[in-house]
Enzyme design. Sequence first.
Site, PDB file in Angstrom:
ATOM      1  CG  ASP A 117      -1.769   1.225   1.327  1.00 56.36           C
ATOM      2  OD1 ASP A 117      -2.586   1.447   0.403  1.00 56.36           O
ATOM      3  OD2 ASP A 117      -1.624   1.982   2.307  1.00 56.36           O
ATOM      4  CG  HIS A 125       3.739   6.467  -4.452  1.00 52.98           C
ATOM      5  ND1 HIS A 125       2.611   5.679  -4.414  1.00 52.98           N
ATOM      6  CD2 HIS A 125       3.353   7.704  -4.062  1.00 52.98           C
ATOM      7  CE1 HIS A 125       1.578   6.418  -4.030  1.00 52.98           C
ATOM      8  NE2 HIS A 125       2.009   7.643  -3.810  1.00 52.98           N
ATOM      9  CG  ASP A 155      -7.743   2.521  -4.525  1.00 56.69           C
ATOM     10  OD1 ASP A 155      -8.449   2.561  -3.511  1.00 56.69           O
ATOM     11  OD2 ASP A 155      -6.554   2.140  -4.523  1.00 56.69           O
TER      12      ASP A 155
END
Length: 1523
Positions: free
Chosen positions: A539, A542, A666
């Site tokens: 999760d 980045h 999402d």
Amino acid sequence: MAQKRTVLLRLSNTGEPVNSEGINNGVLILPSIALPTDYKLGDPLFQLVFQLNAASPITRKGRLFTNIPLDYDKPFDRHQHNSYDIQSSFHQDVTIKVSVFKPGSYNYYIEYEDSQSNQVTTEKFYLTVPPNLKIGNEYLPFNAINIESVVSKWIGPLSNWDKFFSKVASKGYNLIHFTPLQSRGESNSPYSIYDQLKFDPEIFETNEEATKLISTVLEKYGLLSITDVVWNHTANNSDWIKQVPNSGYNAETAPHLISAIELDSKLLDFSSKLQEYNLPTDIKNDSDLKIIVNGLSKYVLDELNLWEYYVFNKLEILANLRKHYYDRTNNICPVDIPHDVNLDNIVDLSKFALKYSNKHSEIVFTNRWANQLDSLKLLGILFTIFKSKDIEYSIISRKAEQIIDAINAPLYAAYDDDIHTIKVQLENRIKYLRLEENGPKLGTVTKTNPLTESYFTRFIDENGKQWALANNGWIWGGNPLVDFASSQSKAYLRREVIVWSDCIKLRYGEGPQDSPELWQRMKEYTQICASLFNGFRIDNCHSTPLHVGEYLLDEARKVNPNLYVVAELFTGSEEMDKIFVERLAINSLIREAMQAWNVQELSRLVHKHGGRPIGSLTWLPLDDFSFPADKEPIKDKYLDSYTELEIPKVLTRQAPHALFMDCTHDNETPTQKRTPEDTLPNAALVAFCSSAIGSVYGYDEIYPHLLNLVTEHRQYNVDSNNGIGIVKAKLHEIRKELASESSDVLRDHEMYIHHEDQYITIQRHNAKTGKGWFLIARSKFNNHQSPQILSPVILSGTIVKHEFSYTLKKTGDYERDEEFLTGVPTKLEELPSPSIEFNGKESIIKVDESFIPGSIAVFSTEIPGVDEDLDHYVKEGAIEASLGLDLYDLNAILYKSSPEELDASAGQENVYNIPQYGTLVYAGLEGWNTALKHVIWQNNLGHAICNHIRDGEWALDYIVNRLDKYAKSSGNLAKFQEWLRSRIQAIKKAPYFLRPHYFALVVGIAYEGARFRVLRLFSPEIQKATNFVQSLALTSVQMVGKMNNTSLLPLEQVPSIAAGLPHFSNDYMRCWGRDVFISFRGLFIVTGRFDDAKNHILGFAKTLKHGLIPNLLDAGRNPRYNARDAAWFFLQAIQEYITYVPNGIKILDEEVSRRFPLDDTWIPYTDERAFSYKTSIRDIIYEILSRHAKGIKYREANAGPNLDSQMKDEGFNVEVGIDWNTGLVRGGSQFNCGTWMDKMGESARAGSKGIPGTPRDGAAVELQGLLKSALRFVNKLHEQNLFPYTEVEKPDGSKITLKAWEQLLQDNFEKHFFIPTDPNDDHKYVIDSSLVNRRGVYKDLYGSGKPFEDYQLRPNFPIAMIVAPELFTPANALSCLRIADKAIRGPVGMATLDPSDWNYRPYYNNSEDSDDFATSKGRNYHQGPEWVWVFGYFIRSFLLFHYLHATDCKTNEGDPSIQILTEINERIQGHIKWIKDSPWAGLTELTNKNGEICYDSSPTQAWSSSCLLDLYYDLWNEEHYQH
């Protein structure tokens, strides 16, 4: 097993992996393949072979370090590297074998010494070993993965789980993605985890129950699982962090956030006081918003005075300055202000003052007024400026104020910029939250619903201490390698974070020592997940600090080595994605089909993840690798290799693997972004991609909108059959079938995608089996689609079978159910098959009006005859078919330039011309290899060659039929031709669009077979040598072949060597005396072509005349004698033949019939006197020496314009002899040019016609070395009773022994040729000091017609150094070599004249006809252009004299040191690149200045390659280097 699974990783000269063509930002991923059936736990997964270029810089005292553990049981420690010494070699690539036992991310780096003996460490380079996934005992390839995301809290009670996962499995999914199953925080979001170490108590009573139940139900339905791991934050109400608040970012752990905390508190206070300030609490429009923003400026930003965090306190500094000024008790020392500081420039001065007086090492951003200057130091600067301590304080104060203002100016500017950003960010965020249509429209501002989110979670610990911990979030376009909560960022102050108020950002620091409790907790959490699940979705990947991700994944893989790791990266950069993928060993990157905003963009995404294009070209090593040729190859020795050679699978960078989602949890749903009906075509398109794929539960069920993970409380309705589940199951079954067909899906599975307005079609094709699938999908991005019928689909050579067709229709409007999650009512209707016609050659598919938007049709396909049998047939047998071929056969198969092919076919056949590409340089396979190799390596199916192959069979017929003329005289060549013919016939059955694939494969396999066979016929050293050495050696085959119009003999066809191709390949221009014997050792002796060597010696010996070897042989028909040097190179060749060829001494007794009478009378070769008497080679040698000793003087036979249209009449007069005062051989005149620098002036316009560019009359330096070598050799033979002659006669009739002649030459060479470094030593040498241009070098000539030419630095002296090193004083030789190395050595060749010489003209253009006397008609051929063959002698002499006489160039064992070998290797990098890049697969004759290509140069020249092969042969055989 490990050998079978060998993977080769080639490294460049600087240590980085050699990249594959056409791949940018790729990663090194070892093959993702099933384990062998005999695999046992503890066996290596792979044997990784690092291959380093021979004598590359990194081999210089080099060591390779890798963190791959030495054995299975050794725990992996990312920071522990094993060291492997690099055992360097000059002619063989260095290999280091490392066994790989477990999946994961590994790296390597190299330490070595550079040429200055500095220690150099390369960067770390990463490689990934993928996990081995299994469902039961069945291997699951990555491209067969079908994931479905589920939110566990919506499954409902445990009693629902069995039924739920039964349904998931029935749809064909094989892997479940669970959102986090841990206990949730107060927001109820699965991603806001309250306790990482405990599973959700609302579902599971204990962790043990969770583990058992999840494992049981997944195993029951054949499902693997992955879960999200949330490492970056914890729930805002997590109890554990209140016990260890230093696990978050707060005022103590992150003092740079103090200002942001203060701002955040002030904003919350402002939000609660809107009514008090008479500001709107219900923001309804932009006008209200403007009022709020103005209020923020007045009541928040103006009152905070945040500038105090930025600048230096001027008043305080001045007060302290005043105090120190009047208090002289402190010893204030003058300051040494650097000279480059301009005291009159206040900016310059302020920069110095800041650097010198700042109490911190840099500008800080913590507390108010944290930035401070040392007033004493500042005062010292001011006293120094004014050069007095008695200067008035008012003057001091004014200057100090100016300095402080200048220091503060950029800090105030930064403050102004930050304040502006804060205002903009707050305005935009409030607008999104309250006004924008796509925002949540939060309504009235209240205490529980503040104006904007809080950036910090506040609480009071058990000791009553108040804390504010930074909440997590994300930043648009932020650098993912920078922690936005760290001191490197002001994101929290500038309000740039899109914050998640229910999540506290975790602070890991640099390592466990910074947050021990946090690291331990997250380690336990990670290992719990790894022990239960088959993989992770990272999760917020980045934003995960790389060192944290590395540590936690390493810990996870200790528990579960075969962990499948996926992530969604929002770095905005493929280059940045690469860093995360390789450092964390991310196996698949999540990509989203719902991100496509139109059909064209969807087509692009599908194309990107669909696989290689149909008809893709199969990668082959071709000429880019060293071929192991010391034995016949073992079939299938290595894993999954198409080449027949013993070359393992090569590891090169590839694009990261994709997990392509039709919709994620999402994403907004098709109903929101497009239409419900588009669910079906979107899903089918994704399913047909050659990648892992995935979906979210609810997509198949046509959920109307994106579900809110926080607020949604309803459960999945497993009893509903609404949606596309039936089709999903069929699509997943197709994927399973596709994946099971091949071990290398990435290579064997190919696709073709076509976009036509609303339609996208995909053809999936298995390159091995010929089977495949075809999809027609009609999208429905909106409800206003115009009528459209797809153009007829034509599938050439393909049989098509309809499998199923469906359309999805909306049957009603969505109605919300308060208990269960339900979808938009739809109906899945079967459609009749579209029309399929097969006319014997192609299938034609047509759809009609019934194929409405939201429809799909799926077909199975098969191309008859294109199957695994064909695949095996075309790639096997070339090496076997090449058995028995000789090097002349291979010359015909591989090469033949245009003049040679025309000669062989009596003018009927030439090299091949490809439309839109051009003419191949060779008719043989090398010509095709040159044209095809980059097309193959780049898989460039749009190239002109591929278009041509698709257009017809001309090329297919040509490569076979051109061999007919050669096969007539060679049964072995006919056998190879038959192999080639049978393969070409077989591939003609393939559809046109597959022909480039098969043609390139057949040609490539044939080329490799022929190239391999050449190497098998060469010497053992070459069979094991580098690619460069092997490529050099292959030029021997390139240059030597049979010709109809010329030969070594006038009446017999004897294979002969060409001086160069194509310019010097044909008729009388083919065989040049000096070229042959300069090329002799490299192309004949080094390669082991002893018979050819002997034939060329005997063939030229027959033509000896005047004591000279002909310059142009012309098969002995009309030889021309205008070369003074050819005879000496001839004698050197005989010497080398005797030295290196087994029983070579016997050649002395070989008798040759002489072309001309002993009195040198010119007669036709048909005259009965021709070849009427014989002499031995021993006699030939003596004749050359004796004729020179006596003096040679003649006029060329048939002199005049017919013989040479450029030469003046005087030039035909030849005179050669010995200067008996010195023993030097000399000759020539200003009207001819008898050495290799033989360019005759040709321009009447420039007045240069008949005037040589470089006459080199007198005593040429290289000829003295060759003479000395010859004398030394015959004198040694005499000592062995092998040469009876002991003396020669001088012109005056007196005699001199050969030994005395040798000594005379030895005594005079240095004296007449060296130019001393110190002019004071000129008296020791024969020097005209007024003519010296450069010192410390050897003259090029002695006694020339233009005295200044004696003193020119040219690259001829190294020839003498190599053949007669004893002539040279070592110190002088080294001096000259080092000067030449800097002055005349180019990247590939040696400048033929010193650039400091006024005659230097480095650009050769033979077609130029200008008024320039120096360059017109190429008169400057040898006046600066850089010739390649002399480089070979230079580099050999550079090595020899450094080895013998310089320090650090010899090991204790007596071998050349790695220091000198890497220096040599560095100097041949231009040649390595040239031969690799050259379409002619050879080294050019010459280049222009600094290696620029010369278009008038012969593109491949025999002596250019030969003289570099000599370098390697020296190291293999010369007695200097043998210990």
